[in-house]
Design an enzyme around this catalytic site. Sequence first.
Site, PDB file in Angstrom:
ATOM      1  N   GLU A 247     -35.218  49.842 -34.215  1.00 38.03           N
ATOM      2  CA  GLU A 247     -34.950  50.798 -35.281  1.00 38.03           C
ATOM      3  C   GLU A 247     -33.686  50.407 -36.049  1.00 38.03           C
ATOM      4  OE1 GLU A 247     -34.174  55.664 -35.626  1.00 38.03           O
ATOM      5  OE2 GLU A 247     -34.035  54.634 -33.696  1.00 38.03           O
TER       6      GLU A 247
ATOM      7  N   LYS B 247     -39.767  57.927 -40.491  1.00 35.35           N
ATOM      8  CA  LYS B 247     -39.509  58.705 -39.279  1.00 35.35           C
ATOM      9  C   LYS B 247     -39.733  60.182 -39.540  1.00 35.35           C
ATOM     10  CE  LYS B 247     -36.001  58.896 -35.592  1.00 35.35           C
ATOM     11  NZ  LYS B 247     -34.655  58.376 -35.209  1.00 35.35           N
TER      12      LYS B 247
ATOM     13  N   CYS C 244     -38.645  55.831 -32.490  1.00 31.54           N
ATOM     14  CA  CYS C 244     -37.678  56.423 -31.555  1.00 31.54           C
ATOM     15  C   CYS C 244     -37.998  57.882 -31.240  1.00 31.54           C
ATOM     16  CB  CYS C 244     -36.256  56.268 -32.099  1.00 31.54           C
ATOM     17  SG  CYS C 244     -34.960  56.464 -30.844  1.00 31.54           S
TER      18      CYS C 244
ATOM     19  N   SER D 148     -31.810  53.773 -29.131  1.00 39.26           N
ATOM     20  CA  SER D 148     -31.545  54.824 -28.147  1.00 39.26           C
ATOM     21  C   SER D 148     -30.301  54.477 -27.338  1.00 39.26           C
ATOM     22  CB  SER D 148     -32.755  54.975 -27.209  1.00 39.26           C
ATOM     23  OG  SER D 148     -32.536  55.974 -26.242  1.00 39.26           O
TER      24      SER D 148
ATOM     25  N   GLY E 186      -1.057  48.009 -20.928  1.00 39.16           N
ATOM     26  CA  GLY E 186       0.023  48.227 -19.984  1.00 39.16           C
ATOM     27  C   GLY E 186      -0.515  48.281 -18.566  1.00 39.16           C
TER      28      GLY E 186
ATOM     29  N   SER F 298       0.240  49.330 -14.895  1.00 39.45           N
ATOM     30  CA  SER F 298       1.173  50.194 -14.179  1.00 39.45           C
ATOM     31  C   SER F 298       1.163  49.981 -12.674  1.00 39.45           C
ATOM     32  CB  SER F 298       0.825  51.656 -14.463  1.00 39.45           C
ATOM     33  OG  SER F 298      -0.433  51.988 -13.892  1.00 39.45           O
ATOM     34  N   GLY F 299       0.152  49.272 -12.166  1.00 37.25           N
ATOM     35  CA  GLY F 299      -0.038  49.182 -10.731  1.00 37.25           C
ATOM     36  C   GLY F 299      -0.977  50.244 -10.204  1.00 37.25           C
ATOM     37  N   GLY F 300      -1.510  51.096 -11.095  1.00 35.19           N
ATOM     38  CA  GLY F 300      -2.450  52.137 -10.712  1.00 35.19           C
ATOM     39  C   GLY F 300      -3.888  51.688 -10.906  1.00 35.19           C
TER      40      GLY F 300
ATOM     41  N   SER G 265      -5.428  51.447 -14.910  1.00 28.59           N
ATOM     42  CA  SER G 265      -5.136  50.245 -15.681  1.00 28.59           C
ATOM     43  C   SER G 265      -5.745  49.009 -15.019  1.00 28.59           C
ATOM     44  CB  SER G 265      -3.627  50.074 -15.868  1.00 28.59           C
ATOM     45  OG  SER G 265      -2.957  49.916 -14.632  1.00 28.59           O
TER      46      SER G 265
END
Length: 504
Positions: free
Chosen positions: A45, A113, A150, A176, A291, A293-295, A298
């Site tokens: 489509e 359509k 669709c 879709s 960035g 962060s160590g988390g 991220s």
Amino acid sequence: MADSFRLTMAQLNPTVGDIAANAARALAVWQQARSDGSDFVVLPEMFLIGYQAQDLVQRPAFQRDAAAALNDLAAHTADGPALGIGLPWAEHGALFNAYAVLAGGKVQAIIRKHELPNYGVFDEHRYFTQGPISGPVAFEGGPRIGLPICEDAWFPDVAEAMAESGAELLVVPNGSPYSRGKYDVRIQRMVARVTENDLPLVYVNMVGGQDDQVFDGGSFVLAQGGALVGQLPFFIEQIAHVDFVQQGGRWQPQRQTLAHVPDEHELDYQAMVLALGDYVRKSGFSRVLLGLSGGIDSALVAAIAADALGPQNVRGVMLPSQYTSTGSLTDAEGVATALGIQLDTVEIGGPVAAAEAALAHLFAGRPADVTEENLQSRMRGLLLMAQSNKLGEMLLTTGNKSEMCVGYCTIYGDMNGGYNPIKDLFKTRVFAVSHWRNENHRDWMAGPAGQVIPPRIITKPPQRRAAPRPERRRLAAPVPRAGRDLGYDGRPRRLGRRLRRGGL
């Protein structure tokens, strides 16, 4: 009448607005299909202009360019298989979401359509006029094919009318977009159309990311009775031929290889990888930064970026202050090493102190509060955006959906950036997808195999960041309003799209 018919499914990735490039892809596919003995090439489509083009389709010059490209395609595809391609079609002051069938150097049929979706990410009542239900298209020596576009195939009436008008096969060109569990719903709806009309069905879906949507492909073929006899992969471009043969006066599809249907964690991850890669490339970028962060948030974003663009095109930046723990720095370094991405460090202690000193005479006598805490986040955002501007790298943000829902984010700080790959993942999903990526590697991943997110990052308990004040960060406005205005409540918002949220 011939006793065989070859249909080519072109599960491809168009670019919104790039009519010339999309037309060139269509022609290249047609040329390949002609060499392979195809009778009918089916593109998705709105392929000629990309989907969804939103207000761009309302520009008369854009409509004329699309029509000119269609006529040029017709001229170049005169000697070979018929070609089906979607585009906006203007006539008598109305604009239709249309599907054109090209054959013999001409536009042989235009299907308009009928069912226009106007919910979720769709706003087709804004752009298009509802078209009449079309009859089937006849192919010399082949079946009469009904082409519900669709949404037309999600309801019984259009397919039923086509069948009653003599259709011997249903072919559904789609744009879709992906959402979790969508594939099962598609299969159920299409099996219903097959069962109701006792006709085989070919479902051709596009792939690719476009702003807040990503299209997952997963095209398939159903035989009479609803048996799955063909399945294309998810989120990957593919061209496949479906051979139909006459058996007992009916056109029956021959069984194909069935591609693997991944579980929801893999589908989510692949959606994020494709959406990010397409957003970056289609916006004219080639590299990103974020960035680190160590988390876990991220870390997961870094993994997605490496898989989408290649580790050589991803740069992590640590922005420590006096309150950053050694463990956080070690974990950020571990992510960069595991992924093979570049890692730089920019100290923010000095700039934050300078900002506090500049404001000291205005804040004198007032107790320290969330204002000073948010200076750290906003300084990080400022320094990351400066690098983005100078180095031409798109900045990625790393907040998950749980944080957005409760306002645990800082406007003009950690919300800075051009795209957020995990914006639609709640925190629990972040953990689940991170586990999945560490345990799995696929050919479509550009990043390395193995534990790219150090297990310590996944297992360590969340900790309140050491800071001058105990309060968590908050948006200045009340959370519900901020969430709604910025489009982060999980529902599509026009403002959210203008902010280039991206999405799944």
